[in-house]
Scaffold this motif. Structure first.
Motif, PDB file in Angstrom:
ATOM      1  N   TYR A  35     115.316  14.051  24.445  1.00 50.74           N
ATOM      2  CA  TYR A  35     116.096  15.080  23.756  1.00 50.74           C
ATOM      3  C   TYR A  35     116.111  16.342  24.603  1.00 50.74           C
ATOM      4  CZ  TYR A  35     111.898  17.651  22.242  1.00 50.74           C
ATOM      5  OH  TYR A  35     110.746  18.380  22.217  1.00 50.74           O
ATOM      6  N   ALA A  36     116.951  17.291  24.211  1.00 50.11           N
ATOM      7  CA  ALA A  36     117.058  18.538  24.978  1.00 50.11           C
ATOM      8  C   ALA A  36     115.919  19.467  24.550  1.00 50.11           C
ATOM      9  CB  ALA A  36     118.427  19.186  24.745  1.00 50.11           C
ATOM     10  N   ALA A  37     114.775  19.314  25.216  1.00 53.61           N
ATOM     11  CA  ALA A  37     113.570  20.031  24.792  1.00 53.61           C
ATOM     12  C   ALA A  37     113.720  21.549  24.907  1.00 53.61           C
ATOM     13  CB  ALA A  37     112.367  19.554  25.617  1.00 53.61           C
ATOM     14  N   ASP A  38     114.405  22.008  25.948  1.00 52.85           N
ATOM     15  CA  ASP A  38     114.573  23.462  26.100  1.00 52.85           C
ATOM     16  C   ASP A  38     115.411  24.057  24.974  1.00 52.85           C
ATOM     17  OD1 ASP A  38     113.092  23.300  28.353  1.00 52.85           O
ATOM     18  OD2 ASP A  38     114.798  23.387  29.753  1.00 52.85           O
ATOM     19  N   VAL A  39     116.480  23.337  24.636  1.00 51.41           N
ATOM     20  CA  VAL A  39     117.335  23.806  23.531  1.00 51.41           C
ATOM     21  C   VAL A  39     116.511  23.845  22.244  1.00 51.41           C
ATOM     22  CG1 VAL A  39     119.368  23.298  22.129  1.00 51.41           C
ATOM     23  CG2 VAL A  39     119.419  22.884  24.607  1.00 51.41           C
ATOM     24  N   TRP A  40     115.736  22.801  22.063  1.00 52.85           N
ATOM     25  CA  TRP A  40     114.933  22.740  20.841  1.00 52.85           C
ATOM     26  C   TRP A  40     113.944  23.903  20.779  1.00 52.85           C
ATOM     27  CZ3 TRP A  40     115.435  19.917  16.539  1.00 52.85           C
ATOM     28  CH2 TRP A  40     114.386  19.944  15.612  1.00 52.85           C
ATOM     29  N   LYS A  41     113.307  24.196  21.906  1.00 54.39           N
ATOM     30  CA  LYS A  41     112.332  25.298  21.934  1.00 54.39           C
ATOM     31  C   LYS A  41     112.990  26.621  21.571  1.00 54.39           C
ATOM     32  CE  LYS A  41     109.060  23.618  25.198  1.00 54.39           C
ATOM     33  NZ  LYS A  41     109.492  23.206  26.524  1.00 54.39           N
ATOM     34  N   LYS A  42     114.178  26.846  22.145  1.00 57.03           N
ATOM     35  CA  LYS A  42     114.896  28.091  21.812  1.00 57.03           C
ATOM     36  C   LYS A  42     115.305  28.106  20.341  1.00 57.03           C
ATOM     37  CE  LYS A  42     116.537  29.235  26.396  1.00 57.03           C
ATOM     38  NZ  LYS A  42     117.512  28.852  27.398  1.00 57.03           N
ATOM     39  N   ALA A  43     115.737  26.956  19.843  1.00 57.40           N
ATOM     40  CA  ALA A  43     116.103  26.868  18.423  1.00 57.40           C
ATOM     41  C   ALA A  43     114.885  27.141  17.547  1.00 57.40           C
ATOM     42  CB  ALA A  43     116.694  25.483  18.117  1.00 57.40           C
ATOM     43  N   GLU A  44     113.729  26.617  17.969  1.00 60.35           N
ATOM     44  CA  GLU A  44     112.478  26.849  17.237  1.00 60.35           C
ATOM     45  C   GLU A  44     112.157  28.339  17.193  1.00 60.35           C
ATOM     46  OE1 GLU A  44     110.127  25.445  15.542  1.00 60.35           O
ATOM     47  OE2 GLU A  44     110.078  23.291  15.920  1.00 60.35           O
ATOM     48  N   SER A  45     112.380  29.021  18.334  1.00 64.94           N
ATOM     49  CA  SER A  45     112.034  30.443  18.375  1.00 64.94           C
ATOM     50  C   SER A  45     112.900  31.245  17.399  1.00 64.94           C
ATOM     51  CB  SER A  45     112.185  30.976  19.805  1.00 64.94           C
ATOM     52  OG  SER A  45     113.558  31.068  20.130  1.00 64.94           O
ATOM     53  N   LEU A  46     114.069  30.681  17.033  1.00 65.06           N
ATOM     54  CA  LEU A  46     114.939  31.332  16.039  1.00 65.06           C
ATOM     55  C   LEU A  46     114.751  30.711  14.653  1.00 65.06           C
ATOM     56  CD1 LEU A  46     118.172  31.436  18.243  1.00 65.06           C
ATOM     57  CD2 LEU A  46     116.734  33.394  17.621  1.00 65.06           C
ATOM     58  N   ASP A  47     113.813  29.785  14.537  1.00 67.71           N
ATOM     59  CA  ASP A  47     113.515  29.138  13.250  1.00 67.71           C
ATOM     60  C   ASP A  47     114.642  28.209  12.769  1.00 67.71           C
ATOM     61  OD1 ASP A  47     111.111  29.149  12.060  1.00 67.71           O
ATOM     62  OD2 ASP A  47     111.548  30.688  10.555  1.00 67.71           O
ATOM     63  N   LEU A  48     115.570  27.862  13.662  1.00 63.91           N
ATOM     64  CA  LEU A  48     116.743  27.089  13.223  1.00 63.91           C
ATOM     65  C   LEU A  48     116.385  25.719  12.623  1.00 63.91           C
ATOM     66  CD1 LEU A  48     119.362  27.803  16.064  1.00 63.91           C
ATOM     67  CD2 LEU A  48     118.865  29.107  13.985  1.00 63.91           C
ATOM     68  N   PRO A  49     115.434  24.978  13.233  1.00 62.79           N
ATOM     69  CA  PRO A  49     115.160  23.644  12.646  1.00 62.79           C
ATOM     70  C   PRO A  49     114.557  23.719  11.252  1.00 62.79           C
ATOM     71  CG  PRO A  49     114.323  23.801  14.904  1.00 62.79           C
ATOM     72  CD  PRO A  49     114.680  25.190  14.468  1.00 62.79           C
ATOM     73  N   ILE A  51     115.773  25.755   8.809  1.00 61.03           N
ATOM     74  CA  ILE A  51     116.779  26.154   7.811  1.00 61.03           C
ATOM     75  C   ILE A  51     116.882  25.056   6.762  1.00 61.03           C
ATOM     76  CG2 ILE A  51     119.278  26.454   7.457  1.00 61.03           C
ATOM     77  CD1 ILE A  51     119.404  27.908  10.118  1.00 61.03           C
ATOM     78  N   GLY A  52     116.891  25.448   5.499  1.00 59.77           N
ATOM     79  CA  GLY A  52     117.027  24.462   4.430  1.00 59.77           C
ATOM     80  C   GLY A  52     115.700  23.964   3.896  1.00 59.77           C
ATOM     81  N   ILE A  53     114.592  24.463   4.473  1.00 60.51           N
ATOM     82  CA  ILE A  53     113.254  24.170   3.945  1.00 60.51           C
ATOM     83  C   ILE A  53     112.739  25.455   3.298  1.00 60.51           C
ATOM     84  CG2 ILE A  53     110.891  23.437   4.513  1.00 60.51           C
ATOM     85  CD1 ILE A  53     112.918  21.239   5.078  1.00 60.51           C
ATOM     86  N   ASP A  54     112.260  25.334   2.081  1.00 58.50           N
ATOM     87  CA  ASP A  54     111.804  26.532   1.355  1.00 58.50           C
ATOM     88  C   ASP A  54     110.724  27.276   2.138  1.00 58.50           C
ATOM     89  OD1 ASP A  54     113.535  25.987  -0.629  1.00 58.50           O
ATOM     90  OD2 ASP A  54     112.042  25.117  -2.000  1.00 58.50           O
ATOM     91  N   GLU A  55     110.751  28.595   1.987  1.00 59.89           N
ATOM     92  CA  GLU A  55     109.792  29.424   2.731  1.00 59.89           C
ATOM     93  C   GLU A  55     108.348  29.148   2.316  1.00 59.89           C
ATOM     94  OE1 GLU A  55     110.964  33.582   3.027  1.00 59.89           O
ATOM     95  OE2 GLU A  55     113.057  32.930   2.892  1.00 59.89           O
ATOM     96  N   GLU A  56     108.162  28.870   1.018  1.00 56.78           N
ATOM     97  CA  GLU A  56     106.777  28.607   0.570  1.00 56.78           C
ATOM     98  C   GLU A  56     106.234  27.291   1.125  1.00 56.78           C
ATOM     99  OE1 GLU A  56     109.359  28.181  -3.200  1.00 56.78           O
ATOM    100  OE2 GLU A  56     109.334  29.332  -1.347  1.00 56.78           O
ATOM    101  N   CYS A  57     107.135  26.468   1.660  1.00 54.50           N
ATOM    102  CA  CYS A  57     106.692  25.220   2.296  1.00 54.50           C
ATOM    103  C   CYS A  57     106.638  25.375   3.814  1.00 54.50           C
ATOM    104  CB  CYS A  57     107.638  24.086   1.936  1.00 54.50           C
ATOM    105  SG  CYS A  57     107.784  23.814   0.171  1.00 54.50           S
ATOM    106  N   GLY A  58     106.734  26.589   4.277  1.00 53.45           N
ATOM    107  CA  GLY A  58     106.669  26.820   5.711  1.00 53.45           C
ATOM    108  C   GLY A  58     108.026  26.780   6.393  1.00 53.45           C
ATOM    109  N   GLY A  59     109.112  26.738   5.596  1.00 59.20           N
ATOM    110  CA  GLY A  59     110.449  26.677   6.166  1.00 59.20           C
ATOM    111  C   GLY A  59     111.050  28.056   6.367  1.00 59.20           C
ATOM    112  N   ALA A  60     112.330  28.064   6.745  1.00 60.23           N
ATOM    113  CA  ALA A  60     113.030  29.323   6.988  1.00 60.23           C
ATOM    114  C   ALA A  60     113.882  29.723   5.796  1.00 60.23           C
ATOM    115  CB  ALA A  60     113.898  29.201   8.236  1.00 60.23           C
ATOM    116  N   GLY A  61     113.870  28.895   4.733  1.00 61.18           N
ATOM    117  CA  GLY A  61     114.723  29.179   3.583  1.00 61.18           C
ATOM    118  C   GLY A  61     116.170  28.845   3.897  1.00 61.18           C
TER     119      GLY A  61
END
Lengths: 350, 376
Positions: A35-49, A51-61
Motif C-alpha cells: 500500500y502507499a505507506a507515505d500517503v497513509w502516514k500523512k493521512a494519519e497525521s490529519l486523522d483521516l483514517p 473519520i466516522g469513528i466516535d471520538e470516545e472510541c479513539g476516532g476522529a468523529g
C-alpha cells in the motif's frame, strides 16, 4: 432536510488526495505489492483514517456523510490504501468496546462465516486486502451462535499471497489455533455488511466521477480529423453517459448514508449498491470507448480506475445477489411507487 | 455539477399523506381511465376538483389564486397523481410550466387574467413550438407575428401540439424578427381566436390529442404578448428546467409497474435481478428529481441537470415497458377486458415518443455537453 456534505471537508480531502496520490504513487504500490505507506502516514497525521469513528472510541468523529466523502475522494485518485478496510475494522473494534488499535487495520469475515472457539482461531480467511501490511486483521466471527469480533495479529497466521485485478494484495490468511482477542459485538453482522456495502458504493461513485473527469478532459484535448474528438456527437454520448452515472451514483450514496445514519436504511443501501455497480461498469465501458487505444495502456491513468471498478463492483456481494435483494423489497412492498418514494424519520418508514 | 442529496421534510411528508388520502376517495381504482403519466386522460372536472384542493399552480403567488408553495411540494403532489395514472391531461402543461412562466414573465394584467384560472384547474394550456420545418431546430421557427395596430397578426403553422384541441389557451413561440435567437417572442393565444384552426393528427395509437394549428391572419392584442419582444427564446430556455427534470420523465409507466410487480410477486421463479435493477434505478431517479426541485426552490436554473435526467429517465421508461411486455407472456391486446393490459398495449406503441417529446435525446445530449463544458 438536505444531507449536507461538509464542503470544507470535501475540498480538503480533494486537495489532499490530488496532491499526494499521483499516478506514480499508485503504480509503485502496485509493483511492490503493498500500500502507499507515505500517503497513509500523512493521512494519519490529519486523522483521516479515523473519520466516522466516535471520538470516545479513539476516532476522529464525523458523520457517515463525512465518511463516504473520504472514501469516494480516496477512490477518485485510485488511492492504494485500505481506507475502507481500516474503517470497517476500526468500527468493529469500537462496536465491540475494545480499545483503539493503531492501523492500518484490515477486515475479514464479511462474506463467509468464521467460527471462533474461546480465544483461539482456526480458519482460512480468503482475500484479506492488505493483510500483509496491516497491524491486525479484525474478523467478524461467530462464537457459540453470537456475533463477535476476533482480533488476529499477523504474527499468529500465515499468508498465501494473491493479488486482485487492480493489483491490491489480497492474501489468504491461514490461522491455525492462533491467539485472538474476542469481544461480543453490539451491532448485528447485518449492520456490518450494510456499512460495508455503503462504502463499496462510495468507492464506485468516486471511481465513476474520476472516469467522467478524465474522459471529459481527454476528449477535449485529443484531436482527430482536425478537431477535438469531444466535438463529435457520438463521442459526446460517452461523456454524457459518464456524467449521468457520476451524478446518479453520488446522489444515491449520499442519500443512503443519510438513511443508514438514522437507523435502518437497508433498502436504500441495497438500491445504491445496485445502481453504483451498474453505473460504474457502464461508465468504465464508455470511458474506454471514448479514450480509444491509449486508455488500454498501463502508462495512462484510466486503467487504475477501470480495474478498480472490476474489483469493487462485486466486493462482498455479487451484483445479482444485490439486485435480487432489492427485488425482494419490491415484491414485499404494498406498491413499487410507494417504496421508491418512502422517507424515513427517526428510523421509521414514513 | 454536483447534485445535492435531499429528503422530504415532515411537512412535505404530511402533504403526501393528505394527497394520498384524497385520491383514495376521489379516484378509486376502476373509476377512471388509466393514463401514462403526463399523458393521462383529459378530465376538466377532475382538474377543477384538484384545483379546489389547492394542488394546481401550487407555487403561484397567493394574490393570483396560487398557494405560494414550492417545487418540492408540487413534486409530492404529482408523483401521487402519476403513480395512479390519474387524468391529469387537462391541466398538466399549465400547472407544470405556463403558470410559473406567466408568473415570471407576465404583466400584472396577464397574472390577474390567467393565473387564477390556471390554479383553479379551469384553464388548459398547450405548447405551440414545433413547426413542420422546425422540430429540434427550434430557432428556425417561421410562424410570424407582425406588429399591426393594437397588436399582432399571426400567420403560419404549428404542428405536433399535444392537447391543443381541448385546450383553452396556447402559448406560441413566434417569429417577430429575423434575428435567429432574439427574433422570437411568446404569445398567449385563446384557443378559439378567429383564424386559428386546430386539427387533430391521429397518433400512433389512434388517439387524437396531437394537433396541427393553422394561423390565418389571426389577430392577437399586444396585451397577450408574454415578456419582451425578442425574449421568447430565453424565456423558453428558462422553462426547460421545469419541463425536463421532473418526475413525469420517469413515471409514465408507474401505474403499470405497480400492477406488474404485484403480479410478479405471485409468480414463482421470476427474474428477480431485472426487477431489482429496475427498482433501484427508479429510486435513484426519484432522488435526482427531488434534488432538482430543491435547486428550483433555491432560485437556481438547473437546465443541464434536468436535461441529464430526462435523457436517461425516458430511456428507463422504455426499458421498463419492454421488460413488462417480455414478461407479459403474450403481446398485450388493445381490446383486452383488463384495463392494465390495454394500457400496456398503448405504452408499447407510444413509448418511442418519450425520448422525442420535450427535446429529443440527441438535442439533450448536446445541451448536456455544452453545460458540462461550461462547468468544467
Amino acid at each position: 432536510m438536505t444531507h449536507e456534505v461538509d464542503p470544507d471537508l470535501r475540498d480538503m480531502l480533494e486537495d489532499f488526495f490530488a496532491t499526494e496520490v499521483t499516478p506514480v504513487v499508485v503504480e509503485e504500490a502496485e509493483r511492490a505489492g503493498t500500500y502507499a505507506a507515505d500517503v497513509w502516514k500523512k493521512a494519519e497525521s490529519l486523522d483521516l483514517p479515523w473519520i466516522g469513528i466516535d471520538e470516545e472510541c479513539g476516532g476522529a468523529g464525523g458523520s457517515l456523510a463525512d465518511l463516504v466523502t473520504l472514501v469516494a475522494e480516496a477512490a477518485r485518485r485510485a488511492t492504494p490504501a485500505p481506507f475502507v478496510e481500516h474503517h470497517l475494522a476500526a468500527w468493529l473494534v469500537a462496536q465491540a468496546g475494545l480499545d483503539r488499535i493503531e492501523g492500518p487495520l484490515t477486515v475479514s469475515g464479511l462474506t463467509e462465516t468464521v467460527e471462533v472457539s474461546g480465544d483461539r482461531l482456526t480458519a482460512t480467511l480468503p482475500e484479506v486486502a492488505f493483510a500483509g501490511d496491516a497491524s491486525a486483521v479484525v474478523v467478524l466471527a461467530k462464537s457459540e451462535g453470537a456475533d463477535v469480533v476476533a482480533v488476529l495479529r499477523p504474527a499468529g497466521a500465515t499468508l498465501e499471497p494473491h493479488a486482485d485485478i487492480d493489483g491490491t494484495p489480497v492474501p489468504t490468511v491461514v490461522a491455525s489455533d492462533a491467539p485472538v482477542v474476542v469481544a461480543p459485538l453490539s451491532v448485528t453482522a447485518e449492520d456490518v455488511r450494510r456499512r460495508a456495502l455503503l462504502l463499496r458504493s462510495a468507492v464506485l461513485a468516486g471511481l465513476t466521477r474520476a472516469m467522467f473527469e478524465l474522459t471529459q478532459s481527454y476528449t477535449a484535448e485529443r484531436h482527430q480529423f482536425g478537431k477535438p474528438v469531444g466535438s463529435f456527437q457520438s463521442v459526446q454520448l460517452h461523456v454524457v453517459t459518464l456524467a449521468q452515472a457520476a451524478e446518479m451514483s453520488q446522489v444515491c450514496v449520499d442519500r443512503a448514508a443519510g438513511a443508514l445514519s438514522i437507523g435502518g436504511g437497508e433498502f436504500e443501501v441495497l438500491a445504491t449498491a445496485a445502481v453504483t455497480a451498474q453505473n460504474a461498469v457502464q461508465g468504465a465501458r464508455s470511458a474506454h470507448q471514448a479514450h480509444g487505444a491509449i486508455g488500454m495502456t498501463r502508462e495512462y491513468a484510466l486503467q487504475f480506475l477501470t480495474r478498480r471498478v472490476q474489483t469493487w463492483r462485486q466486493r462482498w456481494q455479487s451484483q445479482s445477489d444485490v439486485e435480487d435483494a432489492v427485488a425482494g423489497w419490491a415484491l414485499e412492498a404494498p406498491s413499487l411507487s410507494g417504496l421508491i418514494a418512502r422517507h424515513r424519520e427517526e428510523g421509521v418508514v414514513a | 455539477m454536483r447534485l445535492t442529496a435531499t429528503e422530504l421534510s415532515p411537512a412535505e411528508r404530511a402533504l403526501k399523506q393528505e394527497v394520498r388520502e384524497w385520491l383514495d376517495e376521489r379516484l378509486p381504482e376502476g373509476s377512471y381511465p388509466l393514463g401514462l403519466g403526463m399523458g393521462g386522460a383529459v378530465d376538466p372536472e377532475f382538474s377543477r376538483d384538484l384545483g379546489a384542493q389547492g394542488w394546481i399552480g401550487m407555487s403561484l403567488p397567493s394574490e393570483y389564486g396560487g398557494h405560494g408553495r414550492t417545487a418540492v411540494d408540487r413534486l409530492v403532489v404529482v408523483e401521487e397523481l402519476l403513480a395512479r395514472g390519474a387524468p391529469v391531461g387537462y391541466h398538466w402543461i399549465a400547472d407544470r410550466q405556463f403558470g410559473p412562466g406567466i408568473a415570471a414573465n407576465g404583466t400584472e394584467w396577464q397574472k390577474e387574467t390567467f393565473l387564477p384560472g390556471i390554479a383553479s384547474g379551469e384553464y388548459s394550456f398547450s405548447i405551440g413550438m414545433s413547426e413542420p420545418d422546425s422540430g429540434s431546430d427550434l430557432a428556425s421557427v417561421r410562424t410570424r407575428a407582425e406588429q399591426v395596430d393594437g397588436g399582432w397578426r399571426i400567420n403560419g403553422t404549428k404542428i405536433w401540439t399535444t392537447g391543443a384541441y381541448t385546450a383553452t389557451h396556447i402559448v406560441a413561440l413566434l417569429r417577430t424578427s429575423e434575428d435567429r435567437h432574439r427574433g422570437m417572442t411568446q404569445f398567449i393565444i385563446d384557443r378559439h381566436t378567429p383564424g386559428l384552426t386546430v386539427s387533430p393528427i391521429e397518433f400512433i395509437d389512434g388517439t387524437k390529442d396531437f394537433c396541427e394549428l393553422s394561423f390565418v391572419d389571426v389577430f392577437v392584442p399586444d396585451d397577450r404578448r408574454l415578456g419582451e419582444v425578442g425574449a421568447g427564446w430565453s424565456q423558453n430556455t428558462g422553462e426547460l428546467a421545469l419541463e425536463r427534470g421532473g418526475v413525469d420523465r420517469w413515471m409514465s409507466v408507474m401505474a403499470l409497474l405497480d400492477r406488474w410487480v404485484r403480479q410478479e410477486a405471485q409468480r414463482p421463479g421470476g427474474h428477480a435481478a431485472e426487477l431489482g435493477a429496475l427498482t433501484a434505478r427508479a429510486w435513484a431517479f426519484r432522488g435526482m428529481s427531488l434534488a432538482v426541485a430543491r435547486m428550483v426552490d433555491a432560485g437556481q436554473y438547473p437546465v443541464t441537470e434536468a436535461a441529464l435526467i430526462k435523457e436517461m429517465a425516458t430511456r428507463f421508461e422504455q426499458d421498463c415497458t419492454d421488460l413488462m411486455v417480455r414478461r407479459w407472456g403474450r403481446t398485450p391486446r388493445p381490446d383486452s377486458d383488463d384495463p392494465y393490459e390495454r394500457l400496456l398495449a398503448t405504452a408499447v406503441q407510444v413509448a418511442p415518443a418519450w425520448t422525442i417529446r420535450g427535446g429529443t435525446n440527441e438535442i439533450l445530449r448536446s445541451v448536456i455537453s455544452k453545460g458540462l463544458r461550461k462547468n468544467a
